[in-house]
Scaffold this active site. Structure first.
Site, PDB file in Angstrom:
ATOM      1  N   TYR A  50      26.177 -24.788 -11.103  1.00  0.00           N
ATOM      2  CA  TYR A  50      25.737 -25.943 -10.320  1.00  0.00           C
ATOM      3  C   TYR A  50      26.847 -26.980 -10.182  1.00  0.00           C
ATOM      4  O   TYR A  50      26.976 -27.614  -9.126  1.00  0.00           O
ATOM      5  CB  TYR A  50      24.486 -26.567 -10.940  1.00  0.00           C
ATOM      6  CG  TYR A  50      23.213 -25.887 -10.504  1.00  0.00           C
ATOM      7  CD1 TYR A  50      22.757 -25.992  -9.194  1.00  0.00           C
ATOM      8  CD2 TYR A  50      22.463 -25.125 -11.394  1.00  0.00           C
ATOM      9  CE1 TYR A  50      21.598 -25.368  -8.779  1.00  0.00           C
ATOM     10  CE2 TYR A  50      21.287 -24.493 -10.987  1.00  0.00           C
ATOM     11  CZ  TYR A  50      20.870 -24.610  -9.679  1.00  0.00           C
ATOM     12  OH  TYR A  50      19.710 -23.976  -9.258  1.00  0.00           O
ATOM     13  N   SER A  57      21.059 -28.690  -7.283  1.00  0.00           N
ATOM     14  CA  SER A  57      20.568 -27.933  -6.134  1.00  0.00           C
ATOM     15  C   SER A  57      20.206 -28.863  -4.980  1.00  0.00           C
ATOM     16  O   SER A  57      19.568 -29.892  -5.185  1.00  0.00           O
ATOM     17  CB  SER A  57      19.338 -27.126  -6.533  1.00  0.00           C
ATOM     18  OG  SER A  57      18.774 -26.482  -5.404  1.00  0.00           O
ATOM     19  N   HIS A 157       7.949 -14.009  12.543  1.00  0.00           N
ATOM     20  CA  HIS A 157       7.591 -15.035  13.525  1.00  0.00           C
ATOM     21  C   HIS A 157       8.735 -15.204  14.534  1.00  0.00           C
ATOM     22  O   HIS A 157       9.905 -15.298  14.145  1.00  0.00           O
ATOM     23  CB  HIS A 157       7.317 -16.360  12.821  1.00  0.00           C
ATOM     24  CG  HIS A 157       6.819 -17.430  13.739  1.00  0.00           C
ATOM     25  ND1 HIS A 157       7.675 -18.259  14.435  1.00  0.00           N
ATOM     26  CD2 HIS A 157       5.561 -17.793  14.087  1.00  0.00           C
ATOM     27  CE1 HIS A 157       6.958 -19.106  15.161  1.00  0.00           C
ATOM     28  NE2 HIS A 157       5.674 -18.835  14.974  1.00  0.00           N
ATOM     29  N   ASP A 312       5.183 -24.699  14.783  1.00  0.00           N
ATOM     30  CA  ASP A 312       4.349 -23.750  15.524  1.00  0.00           C
ATOM     31  C   ASP A 312       3.453 -22.946  14.581  1.00  0.00           C
ATOM     32  O   ASP A 312       2.278 -22.678  14.889  1.00  0.00           O
ATOM     33  CB  ASP A 312       5.222 -22.796  16.332  1.00  0.00           C
ATOM     34  CG  ASP A 312       5.815 -23.446  17.575  1.00  0.00           C
ATOM     35  OD1 ASP A 312       5.334 -24.529  17.964  1.00  0.00           O
ATOM     36  OD2 ASP A 312       6.767 -22.874  18.150  1.00  0.00           O
ATOM     37  N   CYS A 335      -1.650  -3.478  -9.333  1.00  0.00           N
ATOM     38  CA  CYS A 335      -1.851  -4.795  -9.935  1.00  0.00           C
ATOM     39  C   CYS A 335      -2.897  -4.746 -11.046  1.00  0.00           C
ATOM     40  O   CYS A 335      -3.997  -4.239 -10.855  1.00  0.00           O
ATOM     41  CB  CYS A 335      -2.278  -5.803  -8.865  1.00  0.00           C
ATOM     42  SG  CYS A 335      -2.553  -7.476  -9.514  1.00  0.00           S
ATOM     43  N   CYS A 340      -4.380 -12.773 -10.194  1.00  0.00           N
ATOM     44  CA  CYS A 340      -4.237 -12.455  -8.773  1.00  0.00           C
ATOM     45  C   CYS A 340      -5.609 -12.280  -8.127  1.00  0.00           C
ATOM     46  O   CYS A 340      -5.849 -12.728  -6.999  1.00  0.00           O
ATOM     47  CB  CYS A 340      -3.402 -11.193  -8.582  1.00  0.00           C
ATOM     48  SG  CYS A 340      -1.671 -11.374  -9.051  1.00  0.00           S
TER      49      CYS A 340
END
Length: 357
Positions: A50, A57, A157, A312, A335, A340
């Protein structure tokens, strides 16, 4: 929702501790005990990394700017749902998920969209963030004053594809014209442990779908460069999805490919994986391999095309009035994480067209 990043050296250990303590992203034996040990061991190295990119960051700064620009545009595109406000819920750094929820409740928010900033879905990223959102919501908003819906993936997209493509076209134009068509495009995404891939995580094919869509869009401008999908940021000795980006750079160099263009295809802003790993670490390795034409496509950051894509996505999501996608309701075949299942029941409770798992 995003992973987040430490703003200074003091935040590096807490960030790493949360990261390695999360079984959704890096499954480890005796995780509760080994996570702080790994975090302490890696902290000095990560602080040094860093420091080489400015001391912290930039992901929070970029996320705040993206959210502000998106919200302002949304107010114009969708006045019926205005005003809009973006809240940041990072998974491993401030502002954390619980910080976002507490601020939203204090502001009197009653309708919210959990909008992942990982375009391609993985249980390790979006899945982990949504699991944490469920845990913190049940803890902090037991009365369910906030009504949620979820944008869980958007890797193909059209606006995202256009934003990636425009940045690639701009960087390709920086190569000499007589070499431009032979530049190898390396689409680089964060890798996953093979244990996660093998249980059925959809991330690899979703990243590949993004690459395919970008490739087809570039072809509309006559760009048909050779390309590969590669993977970065492997941690630890276990098997991870490959080939690793660094290995691909070296391997192509031995085949005589001096011009290579890196594209961060699964990140929406600059952070340590782009500024240090791609730019500095792999840049240095490329020099050692004799690669003279390695370049990196700019990250999306505050690209107007990208900001419009974000707006959008939210506008269309609100208009559709579906709380979750059918794809997100489907858990990985392998899983065994009950969290979850509970997360999907909670966020999908209003969805009557798709049976809950």
């Amino acid at each position: 929702m995003n992973l987040g990043g430490p703003r200074d050296s003091d935040e590096v250990f807490p960030f790493l501790h949360r990261l390695f303590a999360d079984p959704d992203i890096i499954p480890l034996p005796m995780q509760k005990h080994i996570a702080p040990w790994i975090a302490r061991r890696r902290t000095p190295k990560i602080i040094d990394q860093y420091n080489k990119i400015g001391g912290g960051s930039p992901i929070r700064r970029w996320t705040e700017r993206q959210g502000e620009l998106m919200s302002a545009l949304l107010d114009k595109l969708s006045p019926a749902t205005a005003p809009h406000k973006a809240y940041i819920g990072f998974r491993y750094a401030a502002p954390l998920t619980e910080d976002a929820i507490q601020t939203m409740l204090a502001d009197g928010v009653t309708r919210a969209v959990a909008f992942t900033q990982y375009p391609q879905y993985s249980c390790s990223t979006t899945g982990s963030s949504l699991n944490e959102l469920w845990r913190r919501t049940t803890e902090l908003d037991s009365e369910q004053r906030i009504r949620w819906s979820v944008i869980d993936r958007w890797g193909t997209h059209p606006g995202l594809i256009e934003a990636f493509s425009q940045n690639i076209l701009t960087k390709l134009a920086s190569y000499p014209k007589d070499r431009r068509d032979s530049v190898v495009i390396l689409y680089s995404a964060h890798s996953l442990p093979m244990s996660v891939v093998n249980r059925g995580d959809p991330y690899p094919p979703e990243v590949a779908a993004t690459v395919d869509a970008v490739t087809k869009r570039l072809a509309q401008d006559g760009v048909r460069n050779p390309y590969r999908l590669v993977w970065q940021s492997q941690v630890g000795p276990s098997a991870w999805l490959g080939p690793q980006t660094n290995d691909a750079i070296h391997g192509l160099a031995t085949q005589g490919h001096q011009d290579q263009l890196l594209v961060p295809i699964a990140f929406t802003s600059d952070h340590i994986e782009t500024l240090f790993e791609l730019d500095l670490e792999y840049g240095e390795e490329a020099k050692k391999a004799g690669v003279t034409g390695l370049k990196r496509v700019e990250s999306l950051n505050d690209s107007p095309v990208f900001v419009r894509a974000l707006a959008d996505l939210v506008r269309d999501h609100l208009a559709e009035a579906k709380p979750v996608s059918a794809q997100w309701l489907l858990r990985c075949p392998g899983c065994k994480n009950d969290t979850c299942a509970q997360t999907r029941r909670f966020f999908g409770k209003e969805c009557v067209s798709v049976p809950l798992p």
